[in-house]
Design an enzyme around this catalytic site. Structure first.
Site, mmCIF file in Angstrom:
data_model
loop_
_atom_site.group_PDB
_atom_site.id
_atom_site.type_symbol
_atom_site.label_atom_id
_atom_site.label_comp_id
_atom_site.label_asym_id
_atom_site.label_seq_id
_atom_site.Cartn_x
_atom_site.Cartn_y
_atom_site.Cartn_z
ATOM 1 N N THR A 196 0.952 -1.362 0.036
ATOM 2 C CA THR A 196 0.010 -0.034 -0.001
ATOM 3 C C THR A 196 0.977 1.270 -0.065
ATOM 4 O O THR A 196 1.941 1.278 0.577
ATOM 5 C CB THR A 196 -0.897 -0.014 1.152
ATOM 6 O OG1 THR A 196 -1.539 1.160 1.366
ATOM 7 C CG2 THR A 196 -0.152 -0.227 2.370
ATOM 8 N N HIS A 253 2.644 -12.780 13.347
ATOM 9 C CA HIS A 253 3.925 -13.561 14.177
ATOM 10 C C HIS A 253 3.655 -14.897 14.303
ATOM 11 O O HIS A 253 4.477 -15.631 14.866
ATOM 12 C CB HIS A 253 4.029 -12.742 15.630
ATOM 13 C CG HIS A 253 5.393 -12.896 16.351
ATOM 14 N ND1 HIS A 253 6.292 -13.703 15.904
ATOM 15 C CD2 HIS A 253 5.901 -11.963 17.144
ATOM 16 C CE1 HIS A 253 7.277 -13.632 16.606
ATOM 17 N NE2 HIS A 253 7.339 -12.623 17.381
HETATM 18 N N1 CO6 Z 1 6.489 9.440 -2.431
HETATM 19 C C1 CO6 Z 1 6.265 10.525 -3.177
HETATM 20 N N2 CO6 Z 1 5.757 10.539 -4.067
HETATM 21 C C2 CO6 Z 1 5.082 9.626 -4.500
HETATM 22 C C3 CO6 Z 1 4.902 8.401 -3.906
HETATM 23 C C4 CO6 Z 1 5.485 8.394 -2.845
HETATM 24 N N3 CO6 Z 1 5.466 7.441 -1.925
HETATM 25 N N4 CO6 Z 1 4.188 7.744 -4.624
HETATM 26 C C5 CO6 Z 1 3.828 7.915 -5.586
HETATM 27 N N5 CO6 Z 1 4.541 9.411 -5.797
HETATM 28 C C6 CO6 Z 1 4.287 10.269 -6.793
HETATM 29 C C7 CO6 Z 1 4.362 9.596 -8.363
HETATM 30 O O1 CO6 Z 1 5.624 9.509 -8.656
HETATM 31 C C8 CO6 Z 1 3.348 10.626 -9.034
HETATM 32 O O2 CO6 Z 1 4.128 11.878 -9.520
HETATM 33 P P1 CO6 Z 1 4.649 12.307 -10.738
HETATM 34 O O3 CO6 Z 1 5.795 11.525 -11.212
HETATM 35 O O4 CO6 Z 1 5.220 13.524 -10.501
HETATM 36 O O5 CO6 Z 1 3.683 12.198 -11.596
HETATM 37 C C9 CO6 Z 1 2.450 10.928 -8.092
HETATM 38 O O6 CO6 Z 1 2.707 10.578 -6.772
HETATM 39 C C10 CO6 Z 1 1.193 10.190 -8.350
HETATM 40 O O7 CO6 Z 1 1.363 8.743 -8.683
HETATM 41 P P2 CO6 Z 1 0.361 7.710 -8.881
HETATM 42 O O8 CO6 Z 1 -0.796 7.362 -7.801
HETATM 43 O O9 CO6 Z 1 -0.075 7.936 -10.219
HETATM 44 O O10 CO6 Z 1 1.180 6.226 -9.204
HETATM 45 P P3 CO6 Z 1 1.669 5.246 -8.250
HETATM 46 O O11 CO6 Z 1 2.242 4.174 -9.141
HETATM 47 O O12 CO6 Z 1 3.000 5.882 -7.499
HETATM 48 O O13 CO6 Z 1 0.707 4.685 -7.306
HETATM 49 C C11 CO6 Z 1 -1.328 3.781 -6.380
HETATM 50 C C12 CO6 Z 1 -0.513 4.048 -7.669
HETATM 51 C C13 CO6 Z 1 -2.705 3.236 -7.044
HETATM 52 C C14 CO6 Z 1 -0.666 2.769 -5.492
HETATM 53 C C15 CO6 Z 1 -1.624 5.082 -5.819
HETATM 54 O O14 CO6 Z 1 -2.078 5.846 -6.677
HETATM 55 C C16 CO6 Z 1 -2.616 4.966 -4.634
HETATM 56 O O15 CO6 Z 1 -3.777 4.826 -4.932
HETATM 57 N N6 CO6 Z 1 -2.170 5.260 -3.465
HETATM 58 C C17 CO6 Z 1 -3.069 5.166 -2.269
HETATM 59 C C18 CO6 Z 1 -3.135 3.798 -1.623
HETATM 60 C C19 CO6 Z 1 -3.925 3.427 -0.424
HETATM 61 O O16 CO6 Z 1 -4.817 4.377 -0.562
HETATM 62 N N7 CO6 Z 1 -3.679 2.889 0.616
HETATM 63 C C20 CO6 Z 1 -4.449 2.455 1.661
HETATM 64 C C21 CO6 Z 1 -4.488 3.643 2.559
HETATM 65 S S1 CO6 Z 1 -3.187 3.944 3.643
HETATM 66 O O17 CO6 Z 1 -3.485 1.669 4.439
HETATM 67 C C22 CO6 Z 1 -3.131 2.641 4.724
HETATM 68 C C23 CO6 Z 1 -2.194 1.921 7.034
HETATM 69 C C24 CO6 Z 1 -2.743 3.116 5.955
HETATM 70 C C25 CO6 Z 1 -2.488 4.437 6.343
#
Ligand code: CO6
Length: 280
Positions: A196, A253
């Site tokens: 995630t 664990h």
């Molecule tokens: N740091 C900094 N920048 C980032 C990161 C991180 N970790 N990840 C992506 N990005 C940047 C990425 O490089 C893109 O920037 P540009 O290159 O300038 O275009 C931009 O952010 C957008 O990235 P995008 O979302 O399009 O693509 P990515 O392949 O990195 O991610 C995804 C795909 C489906 C994983 C994402 O879009 C997503 O939905 N993430 C959220 C996941 C989520 O909601 N997880 C569950 C909730 S959190 O479980 C959780 C315990 C908790 C808190």
């Protein structure tokens, strides 16, 4: 309209409660207690009550089942220097897009490094079935995708058979179809490990809940420039600006001990800090 005074709201709630008791005692079908308490709460406090969506309810039930009734969660957090990956991404971004017809984000690199860790420590890619540990022979990576209406985890099947381009294509396709509600049921089933990326929201690090029946989930935090101490080959220290990411692993664990969780993360870290990913 002004809200009724608290004592008036209380009287109304009491009257309504009496009515529901009376209705409950009559031959009419009883009203669901949650609906009754919802109405009472609305009258007694200034709140809005709405039933959970089907997706919300499934997420809620799964999270409680995983954390409270199934897996004793343990957590570890690693600091990973992503400067190497940021450089690879910058240098290869354009050619990659021309070759594979899809963008190159950080995620395919992270997926590739995780696959290496799972190959080195197969128990992290297992499930528990009674007193048995079921080692999954395929690596099917679940990727959490945030939606405006919740969260879904599509699965990149046989991820270990894909190169960086294949992983990027599969991820971007699944994420975009998740957001347009076009995923098939089989595309959200069969995951053996989940990643995630709440880092997209600026999260520094997270300790997520294991997606059953898997035994581990990795969260990646935001990748940001931070001052860190670096030591050169002669042993001289200096403070440098590096692209740092904190990554948390939650593991079960029952089957994954702390040392294994950490060793798995060490492999992921090493790969992200030094791997070539088939690009160079
Ligand atoms: N740091 C900094 N920048 C980032 C990161 C991180 N970790 N990840 C992506 N990005 C940047 C990425 O490089 C893109 O920037 P540009 O290159 O300038 O275009 C931009 O952010 C957008 O990235 P995008 O979302 O399009 O693509 P990515 O392949 O990195 O991610 C995804 C795909 C489906 C994983 C994402 O879009 C997503 O939905 N993430 C959220 C996941 C989520 O909601 N997880 C569950 C909730 S959190 O479980 C959780 C315990 C908790 C808190």
């Amino acid at each position: 309209l002004a809200a009724p005074r608290a004592d008036v709201r209380h009287q109304a709630a009491t009257a309504l409660r009496m009515t529901f008791i009376a209705i409950g005692a009559s031959s009419s079908p009883p009203m669901q207690s949650s609906a009754v308490s919802g109405l009472l709460t609305q009258l007694a406090e200034r709140v809005k009550v709405e039933p959970m969506s089907r997706m919300r309810k499934i997420i809620a039930d799964n999270m409680v089942a995983s954390k409270l009734h199934t897996s004793p969660h343990v957590y570890t957090i690693f600091e990973i220097d992503m400067t190497h990956i940021a450089g690879l991404r910058q240098r290869h971004r354009q050619a990659f897009e021309e070759t594979y017809g899809t963008k190159l984000s950080f995620m395919p690199f992270i997926m590739k490094a995780v696959i290496k860790g799972l190959q080195a420590f197969p128990v992290v890619n297992s499930s528990v079935d009674g007193d048995n540990i079921v080692y999954k022979q395929d690596i099917n990576l679940g990727i959490a995708v945030a939606l405006d209406w919740g969260l879904i985890v599509p699965v990149v099947k046989n991820a270990d058979g894909l190169n960086l381009g294949g992983l990027a294509r599969a991820l971007n396709d699944l994420a975009s179809r998740a957001r347009s509600r076009k995923l098939g049921l089989d595309e959200i089933q069969g995951g053996t490990f989940t990643i995630t990326n709440p880092g997209v929201f600026g999260d520094i690090f997270a300790l997520p809940i294991i997606n059953q029946p898997q035994v581990a989930i990795q969260a990646v935090g935001t990748i940001a420039k931070r001052p860190v101490v670096v030591t050169d080959a002669l042993g001289n220290d200096a403070i440098a600006i590096r692209q740092i990411m904190y990554s948390g692993l939650s593991f079960d664990h029952r089957v994954v001990d702390g040392a294994v969780g950490d060793q798995f993360m060490s492999v992921v870290k090493k790969e992200l800090e030094t791997g070539t990913f088939g690009l160079e």
